[in-house]
Design an enzyme around this catalytic site. Sequence first.
Site, PDB file in Angstrom:
ATOM      1  N   ASP A  78       0.761  -1.429   0.240  1.00 38.26           N
ATOM      2  CA  ASP A  78      -0.307   0.321  -0.040  1.00 38.26           C
ATOM      3  C   ASP A  78       0.793   0.975   0.428  1.00 38.26           C
ATOM      4  O   ASP A  78       2.406   1.543   0.341  1.00 38.26           O
ATOM      5  CB  ASP A  78      -0.931   0.048   1.251  1.00 38.26           C
ATOM      6  CG  ASP A  78      -1.870   1.328   1.534  1.00 38.26           C
ATOM      7  OD1 ASP A  78      -2.180   1.295   0.007  1.00 38.26           O
ATOM      8  OD2 ASP A  78      -2.341   2.372   2.423  1.00 38.26           O
ATOM      9  N   SER A  79       0.528   2.565  -0.138  1.00 42.59           N
ATOM     10  CA  SER A  79       1.321   3.945  -0.187  1.00 42.59           C
ATOM     11  C   SER A  79       1.108   4.185   1.239  1.00 42.59           C
ATOM     12  O   SER A  79       2.384   4.819   1.815  1.00 42.59           O
ATOM     13  CB  SER A  79       0.364   4.622  -0.491  1.00 42.59           C
ATOM     14  OG  SER A  79      -0.757   4.791   0.153  1.00 42.59           O
ATOM     15  N   CYS A 102      -4.239  -1.457  -2.170  1.00 41.78           N
ATOM     16  CA  CYS A 102      -4.281  -0.400  -1.462  1.00 41.78           C
ATOM     17  C   CYS A 102      -5.484  -0.051  -3.279  1.00 41.78           C
ATOM     18  O   CYS A 102      -5.169  -1.094  -4.233  1.00 41.78           O
ATOM     19  CB  CYS A 102      -3.319   0.807  -2.333  1.00 41.78           C
ATOM     20  SG  CYS A 102      -3.383   2.162  -2.782  1.00 41.78           S
ATOM     21  N   GLU A 147      -2.904   9.189   8.237  1.00 36.22           N
ATOM     22  CA  GLU A 147      -1.559   8.547   7.834  1.00 36.22           C
ATOM     23  C   GLU A 147      -0.913   9.135   9.312  1.00 36.22           C
ATOM     24  O   GLU A 147       0.062   8.924  10.574  1.00 36.22           O
ATOM     25  CB  GLU A 147      -1.055   8.812   6.839  1.00 36.22           C
ATOM     26  CG  GLU A 147      -1.444   8.104   5.879  1.00 36.22           C
ATOM     27  CD  GLU A 147      -0.561   6.950   6.103  1.00 36.22           C
ATOM     28  OE1 GLU A 147       0.667   6.394   7.243  1.00 36.22           O
ATOM     29  OE2 GLU A 147      -0.514   6.218   5.357  1.00 36.22           O
ATOM     30  N   CYS A 202     -10.853   3.042   0.033  1.00 37.46           N
ATOM     31  CA  CYS A 202      -9.835   2.929   0.478  1.00 37.46           C
ATOM     32  C   CYS A 202      -8.865   2.596   1.226  1.00 37.46           C
ATOM     33  O   CYS A 202     -10.303   2.743   2.443  1.00 37.46           O
ATOM     34  CB  CYS A 202      -9.641   4.599   0.871  1.00 37.46           C
ATOM     35  SG  CYS A 202      -7.419   5.107   0.993  1.00 37.46           S
ATOM     36  N   HIS A 231      -7.537   3.443   3.783  1.00 40.13           N
ATOM     37  CA  HIS A 231      -6.651   4.427   5.084  1.00 40.13           C
ATOM     38  C   HIS A 231      -8.107   3.798   5.635  1.00 40.13           C
ATOM     39  O   HIS A 231      -8.423   3.944   7.379  1.00 40.13           O
ATOM     40  CB  HIS A 231      -6.530   5.096   4.530  1.00 40.13           C
ATOM     41  CG  HIS A 231      -4.724   4.587   4.666  1.00 40.13           C
ATOM     42  ND1 HIS A 231      -5.009   4.794   2.960  1.00 40.13           N
ATOM     43  CD2 HIS A 231      -4.458   5.980   5.072  1.00 40.13           C
ATOM     44  CE1 HIS A 231      -2.640   4.998   3.697  1.00 40.13           C
ATOM     45  NE2 HIS A 231      -2.602   5.347   4.055  1.00 40.13           N
TER      46      HIS A 231
END
Length: 267
Positions: free
Chosen positions: A10-11, A73, A152, A183, A185
């Site tokens: 993932d990012s 992701c 994040e 997403c 996240h």
Amino acid sequence: MDDRPIGLLDSGVGGLSVVKKVIEKLPNESTVFIGDNAHMPYGDRSQDEIIALTRRSVAFLMSHQIKLLIIACNTATAVAMATIQKEIAPQVIGVIQSGALAASKTTDTKHVAVVGTSVTIHSHAYAHELHMRNPQLVVTELATPKLAPLVEAQASRSQNLVTVQGSLKPLQGHDFDTLILGCTHYPLIASTFRQVLGPQVKIVDPAMQVAQYTANVLARDDLQSSGHSVYHEYYTTGDPAHFEKLARPFLGEAGLTVQQVTTEVKP
Ligand code: DGL
């Protein structure tokens, strides 16, 4: 039997929402995860940049002899998965196909909303996958670019609430009974989504279906692990201490450590 690990990328920390479901569903499997925090967010980047960065994380995971790759992701699934599939031997599993399948089974009213990064939403990958499964579905797509950076940043609950409320405002007045967290996240702040949406909206986290699909692929291809010496490794291109602070409580692994790596290609 195949004791090689499953690779996930993932990012950033978002991919942990997929790692968690994979570990729960497949306790005999080892995993290697890389979060490319140094280059996050992917959701505001060009397609070429996302493909190049995804390639670098894939090369890192391939050096760990992975038997299967999960692109944990949505953004990279939307724009880089088809390219990566042509470039590596292991099977590649994305998150969008699973999210669309889960949502198409979940909705009663046939009205589905999806939120994700700008790249994911503007790719219309969810609308495409949903309509492949059921052309009757009415799909509302909304880019919520502030939310992955919010996760994040490990913001406070009140900050999360204000930002999610503001980001979801454009959905007011739209008729939907199911919302896809498009997403990876977002499941890390699922309780905030629940608070904002109320009890009547069904929230779909694609990760559950990803874990189920992964289990099916391992069984089909005779790739299941023996379960001897299971391990989970975590890598980030960013700050490992910041990553650990979120990963430990989220995964419930008090002893979890994260190693910093670079995926830069040496000239
Ligand atoms: N977690 C990623 C996704 O599922 C993207 C977050 C980012 O913009 O980097 O789309």
